[in-house]
Design a protein around this motif. Structure first.
Motif, PDB file in Angstrom:
ATOM      1  N   GLY A  39      91.697  51.601  97.559  1.00 34.06           N
ATOM      2  CA  GLY A  39      91.576  50.700  96.420  1.00 34.06           C
ATOM      3  C   GLY A  39      91.559  51.416  95.084  1.00 34.06           C
ATOM      4  O   GLY A  39      92.022  50.874  94.074  1.00 34.06           O
ATOM      5  N   MET A  40      91.043  52.644  95.040  1.00 33.44           N
ATOM      6  CA  MET A  40      90.916  53.365  93.782  1.00 33.44           C
ATOM      7  C   MET A  40      92.266  53.801  93.208  1.00 33.44           C
ATOM      8  O   MET A  40      92.471  53.777  91.996  1.00 33.44           O
ATOM      9  N   MET A  41      93.183  54.217  94.063  1.00 29.46           N
ATOM     10  CA  MET A  41      94.401  54.870  93.582  1.00 29.46           C
ATOM     11  C   MET A  41      95.243  54.008  92.644  1.00 29.46           C
ATOM     12  O   MET A  41      95.679  54.490  91.588  1.00 29.46           O
ATOM     13  N   PRO A  42      95.506  52.720  92.939  1.00 27.34           N
ATOM     14  CA  PRO A  42      96.325  51.931  91.997  1.00 27.34           C
ATOM     15  C   PRO A  42      95.708  51.854  90.604  1.00 27.34           C
ATOM     16  O   PRO A  42      96.433  51.915  89.604  1.00 27.34           O
ATOM     17  N   LEU A 162      88.701  49.224  93.622  1.00 32.64           N
ATOM     18  CA  LEU A 162      89.356  48.912  92.353  1.00 32.64           C
ATOM     19  C   LEU A 162      88.378  49.035  91.185  1.00 32.64           C
ATOM     20  O   LEU A 162      88.726  49.557  90.117  1.00 32.64           O
ATOM     21  N   VAL A 163      87.152  48.552  91.396  1.00 36.69           N
ATOM     22  CA  VAL A 163      86.151  48.582  90.334  1.00 36.69           C
ATOM     23  C   VAL A 163      85.444  49.934  90.270  1.00 36.69           C
ATOM     24  O   VAL A 163      85.134  50.439  89.188  1.00 36.69           O
ATOM     25  N   VAL A 164      85.198  50.537  91.436  1.00 42.86           N
ATOM     26  CA  VAL A 164      84.534  51.837  91.476  1.00 42.86           C
ATOM     27  C   VAL A 164      85.310  52.867  90.662  1.00 42.86           C
ATOM     28  O   VAL A 164      84.721  53.688  89.949  1.00 42.86           O
ATOM     29  N   ALA A 165      86.633  52.824  90.751  1.00 41.65           N
ATOM     30  CA  ALA A 165      87.455  53.770  89.993  1.00 41.65           C
ATOM     31  C   ALA A 165      87.157  53.663  88.501  1.00 41.65           C
ATOM     32  O   ALA A 165      87.013  54.673  87.803  1.00 41.65           O
ATOM     33  N   GLY A 166      87.063  52.438  88.009  1.00 42.42           N
ATOM     34  CA  GLY A 166      86.781  52.248  86.599  1.00 42.42           C
ATOM     35  C   GLY A 166      85.378  52.632  86.213  1.00 42.42           C
ATOM     36  O   GLY A 166      85.153  53.240  85.159  1.00 42.42           O
ATOM     37  N   LEU A 167      84.398  52.303  87.064  1.00 44.12           N
ATOM     38  CA  LEU A 167      83.008  52.653  86.762  1.00 44.12           C
ATOM     39  C   LEU A 167      82.814  54.163  86.719  1.00 44.12           C
ATOM     40  O   LEU A 167      82.117  54.692  85.856  1.00 44.12           O
ATOM     41  N   LEU A 168      83.445  54.869  87.652  1.00 43.49           N
ATOM     42  CA  LEU A 168      83.354  56.329  87.633  1.00 43.49           C
ATOM     43  C   LEU A 168      84.041  56.901  86.397  1.00 43.49           C
ATOM     44  O   LEU A 168      83.610  57.920  85.849  1.00 43.49           O
ATOM     45  N   GLY A 169      85.116  56.225  85.963  1.00 41.81           N
ATOM     46  CA  GLY A 169      85.806  56.684  84.763  1.00 41.81           C
ATOM     47  C   GLY A 169      84.945  56.597  83.523  1.00 41.81           C
ATOM     48  O   GLY A 169      85.166  57.334  82.550  1.00 41.81           O
ATOM     49  N   GLU A 170      83.947  55.714  83.532  1.00 42.21           N
ATOM     50  CA  GLU A 170      83.059  55.574  82.386  1.00 42.21           C
ATOM     51  C   GLU A 170      82.061  56.731  82.271  1.00 42.21           C
ATOM     52  O   GLU A 170      81.514  56.977  81.195  1.00 42.21           O
ATOM     53  N   VAL A 171      81.825  57.431  83.389  1.00 39.48           N
ATOM     54  CA  VAL A 171      80.814  58.492  83.368  1.00 39.48           C
ATOM     55  C   VAL A 171      81.410  59.882  83.587  1.00 39.48           C
ATOM     56  O   VAL A 171      80.679  60.870  83.601  1.00 39.48           O
ATOM     57  N   PHE A 312      98.450  45.008  78.324  1.00 40.06           N
ATOM     58  CA  PHE A 312      97.151  44.746  77.719  1.00 40.06           C
ATOM     59  C   PHE A 312      96.431  46.018  77.283  1.00 40.06           C
ATOM     60  O   PHE A 312      95.327  45.937  76.748  1.00 40.06           O
ATOM     61  N   GLY A 313      97.018  47.181  77.546  1.00 40.02           N
ATOM     62  CA  GLY A 313      96.395  48.433  77.133  1.00 40.02           C
ATOM     63  C   GLY A 313      95.090  48.726  77.842  1.00 40.02           C
ATOM     64  O   GLY A 313      94.198  49.346  77.265  1.00 40.02           O
ATOM     65  N   TYR A 314      94.956  48.305  79.104  1.00 39.78           N
ATOM     66  CA  TYR A 314      93.693  48.437  79.826  1.00 39.78           C
ATOM     67  C   TYR A 314      93.457  49.858  80.328  1.00 39.78           C
ATOM     68  O   TYR A 314      94.401  50.573  80.680  1.00 39.78           O
ATOM     69  N   ASP A 315      92.186  50.230  80.413  1.00 37.29           N
ATOM     70  CA  ASP A 315      91.814  51.469  81.085  1.00 37.29           C
ATOM     71  C   ASP A 315      91.559  51.158  82.560  1.00 37.29           C
ATOM     72  O   ASP A 315      91.726  50.006  83.006  1.00 37.29           O
ATOM     73  N   SER A 316      91.145  52.179  83.325  1.00 34.28           N
ATOM     74  CA  SER A 316      91.011  51.994  84.766  1.00 34.28           C
ATOM     75  C   SER A 316      89.964  50.948  85.129  1.00 34.28           C
ATOM     76  O   SER A 316      90.130  50.205  86.102  1.00 34.28           O
ATOM     77  N   LEU A 317      88.860  50.852  84.363  1.00 36.93           N
ATOM     78  CA  LEU A 317      87.831  49.860  84.680  1.00 36.93           C
ATOM     79  C   LEU A 317      88.365  48.448  84.481  1.00 36.93           C
ATOM     80  O   LEU A 317      88.179  47.574  85.341  1.00 36.93           O
ATOM     81  N   ALA A 318      89.041  48.205  83.371  1.00 36.40           N
ATOM     82  CA  ALA A 318      89.598  46.877  83.120  1.00 36.40           C
ATOM     83  C   ALA A 318      90.682  46.536  84.138  1.00 36.40           C
ATOM     84  O   ALA A 318      90.797  45.381  84.575  1.00 36.40           O
ATOM     85  N   ILE A 319      91.478  47.528  84.529  1.00 37.18           N
ATOM     86  CA  ILE A 319      92.496  47.292  85.566  1.00 37.18           C
ATOM     87  C   ILE A 319      91.818  46.872  86.869  1.00 37.18           C
ATOM     88  O   ILE A 319      92.251  45.939  87.545  1.00 37.18           O
ATOM     89  N   GLY A 320      90.728  47.569  87.213  1.00 39.71           N
ATOM     90  CA  GLY A 320      90.019  47.234  88.443  1.00 39.71           C
ATOM     91  C   GLY A 320      89.485  45.818  88.444  1.00 39.71           C
ATOM     92  O   GLY A 320      89.654  45.084  89.425  1.00 39.71           O
ATOM     93  N   TRP A 321      88.852  45.404  87.345  1.00 42.32           N
ATOM     94  CA  TRP A 321      88.330  44.035  87.267  1.00 42.32           C
ATOM     95  C   TRP A 321      89.459  43.007  87.301  1.00 42.32           C
ATOM     96  O   TRP A 321      89.312  41.924  87.892  1.00 42.32           O
ATOM     97  N   THR A 322      90.579  43.330  86.678  1.00 44.93           N
ATOM     98  CA  THR A 322      91.706  42.382  86.648  1.00 44.93           C
ATOM     99  C   THR A 322      92.352  42.243  88.013  1.00 44.93           C
ATOM    100  O   THR A 322      92.810  41.153  88.378  1.00 44.93           O
TER     101      THR A 322
END
Length: 490
Positions: A39-42, A162-171, A312-322
């Motif tokens: 799930g993280m890779m996309p 999908l969401v974990v990838a974005g959350l890890l990207g925040e830290v 939409f110019g999203y980062d990995s966290l926004a992509i995961g939520w979407t």
């Protein structure tokens, strides 16, 4: 090939004094990690492309390389597991996955990234090997329950990833920092498999079709490389035509070899049966739409609208939520499907899945300027995908000889991953060819072309179901078989 099936309850001790229920818990943990990695890779692909200086077209190879390796690993690891022990091959697969994950996390270049993804190919073989372990230890009812938990863990992991990838990207400071986390967890999984999982006790008398595996790999690599590099090299160029010729000749030789050996890596004769061929064709098409569209969706979401006029110019966290609603819709469909089988035949459910996916992709083409439009269309495709992943294994089980269900479902899984590899190469060619003048940045029409292709492929899934409805010898099982459905999600 005969196997003696020892039966045991969930509380029975496995070798070494570890109870079977505990072993199933360890395997559930491994599948949860497997799902998170998938799930993280996309969600991370856009940032990986930026970090390595790789264009949108080439990024499709990140998925295609892993799927191509998976297409060969699944039947090969399954056969070797039956012969030499499922835990032994599970160990090999986990070591490959750990090394591949470390290379992906390190990846100073695109070539190293692709090598890591190839080594992650056995990821798709883990679940079938785990299924062999639980079937070896449990009675049929217990095995179904355990396999249901494994499938559920994989599904939940893929959605959460999908969401974990974005959350890890925040830290973490970089995308590679994010990837070191799953790499470290895979090392833990290696320890689990080596020290906490017992070996299966039954063995099959079989041979390994090494020639078939090698020819299939060479033929597919040549064809996919020719498709992906065609826009850059020229479709009439010597390199492109040479690769196509090599691929076609190698695959023809592969078919001839598979028809002659007693235990082929892919049973061509079984695949060609009239009541199985439409299902295998549908699984190839499903894989093409399912895996081929993931990279395009992430890249579209990450595209800055102020520069290219779309996205939409999203980062990995926004992509995961979407993208998360897609996974939720697929999970809901897989839970609804068993109830549908009480009133509809699996082939009818398969036809509905193709309709849902086709409508979803067409809606994505026509309306993708707002986030809610993207989410709504993507949720339709997710629901259709979940129905298809539930219906196809039930159809394979119903149409295949009782003594060859393992072979039949292995072919299904191989066809699905091959579909993803082929579509990944084709979509890479599209995103590389349809670009803004003087750049390697795809235009909006490149993405709509990909989605139109997915819509057409999904419609063909519905057509395959219609053809199957007229095929003789296809009945309607009362309920799907979770044990087989598990292979669909790997």
């Amino acid at each position: 090939m005969s196997r003696v099936q020892p039966l045991a309850g969930a509380g029975a001790p496995a070798p070494g004094g570890v109870r079977v229920a505990t072993v199933v818990g360890f395997l559930v943990f491994i599948e949860l990690v497997s799902g998170v990695i998938q799930g993280m890779m996309p969600a991370l692909l856009p940032e990986l492309g930026t970090s390595l200086g790789v264009g949108a077209g080439k990024l499709n190879w990140v998925s295609s390389a892993q799927l191509l390796a998976a297409a060969v690993c699944v039947p090969l690891f399954g056969r070797l597991g039956d012969m030499y022990g499922h835990r032994r091959l599970l160990r090999v697969g986990m070591v490959c996955l750990a090394v591949g994950s470390i290379l992906v996390a390190w990846s100073p270049s695109f070539a190293v990234l692709l090598l890591g993804r190839v080594l992650q190919g056995p990821l798709a073989a883990l679940l079938p090997l785990e299924m062999g372990l639980v079937r070896d230890r449990l009675d049929p009812e217990g095995a179904r329950s355990a396999i249901g938990m494994l499938v559920g863990a994989l599904t939940v992991g893929a959605s959460v990833g999908l969401v974990v990838a974005g959350l890890l990207g925040e830290v973490t400071a970089t995308v590679h920092g994010v990837l070191w986390v799953p790499a470290a967890v895979t090392v833990v999984c290696v320890g689990v498999v080596f020290f906490l999982v017992p070996e299966s006790v039954t063995r099959a008398r079989a041979t390994v079709d090494w020639a078939g595996a090698g020819l299939l790999t060479v033929g597919l690599c040549a064809l996919l490389l020719g498709i992906a590099e065609g826009p850059a090299w020229g479709w009439a160029g010597g390199g492109t035509l040479g690769l196509f010729a090599l691929g076609v000749v190698t695959l023809v030789v592969w078919v001839l070899v598979e028809l002659r050996v007693s235990q082929p890596i892919v049973d061509i004769r079984l695949s060609a049966k009239r009541n199985l061929l439409p299902v295998y064709g549908g699984s190839f098409l499903l894989g093409a739409a399912l895996f081929g569209s993931q990279t395009a969706a992430s890249l579209f979401l990450s595209s800055p609208p102020e520069k290219v006029g779309y996205g939409f110019g999203y980062d990995s966290l926004a992509i995961g939520w979407t993208m998360l609603p897609w996974g939720v819709a697929a999970f809901l469909a897989s839970t609804v499907a068993p109830r549908l089988y009480r009133v509809l035949a699996p082939r009818t459910v398969l036809g509905l899945s193709g309709v849902f996916m086709a409508v979803g992709y067409a809606a994505l083409v026509l309306a993708h300027g707002a986030v809610w439009q993207f989410v709504a269309a993507n949720s339709l495709t997710g629901f259709g995908t979940g129905l298809a992943l539930s219906a196809m294994p039930a159809l394979v089980l119903d149409a295949s000889p009782a003594e060859r269900t393992g072979v039949a479902t292995g072919i299904y899984n191989t066809a699905k991953t091959l579909g993803g590899s082929v579509s990944g190469a084709v979509f890479a060619a599209i995103l590389s060819a349809v670009t803004f003048a003087g750049t390697d940045v795809p235009t909006e029409s490149a993405y709509t072309t990909v989605w139109w292709c997915c819509a057409a492929v999904s419609a063909l899934v519905a057509l395959a179901a219609a053809v199957l409805a007229r095929a003789p010898g296809v009945s309607s099982p009362a309920t799907p078989v979770p044990a087989l459905a598990g292979k669909d999600l790997a």
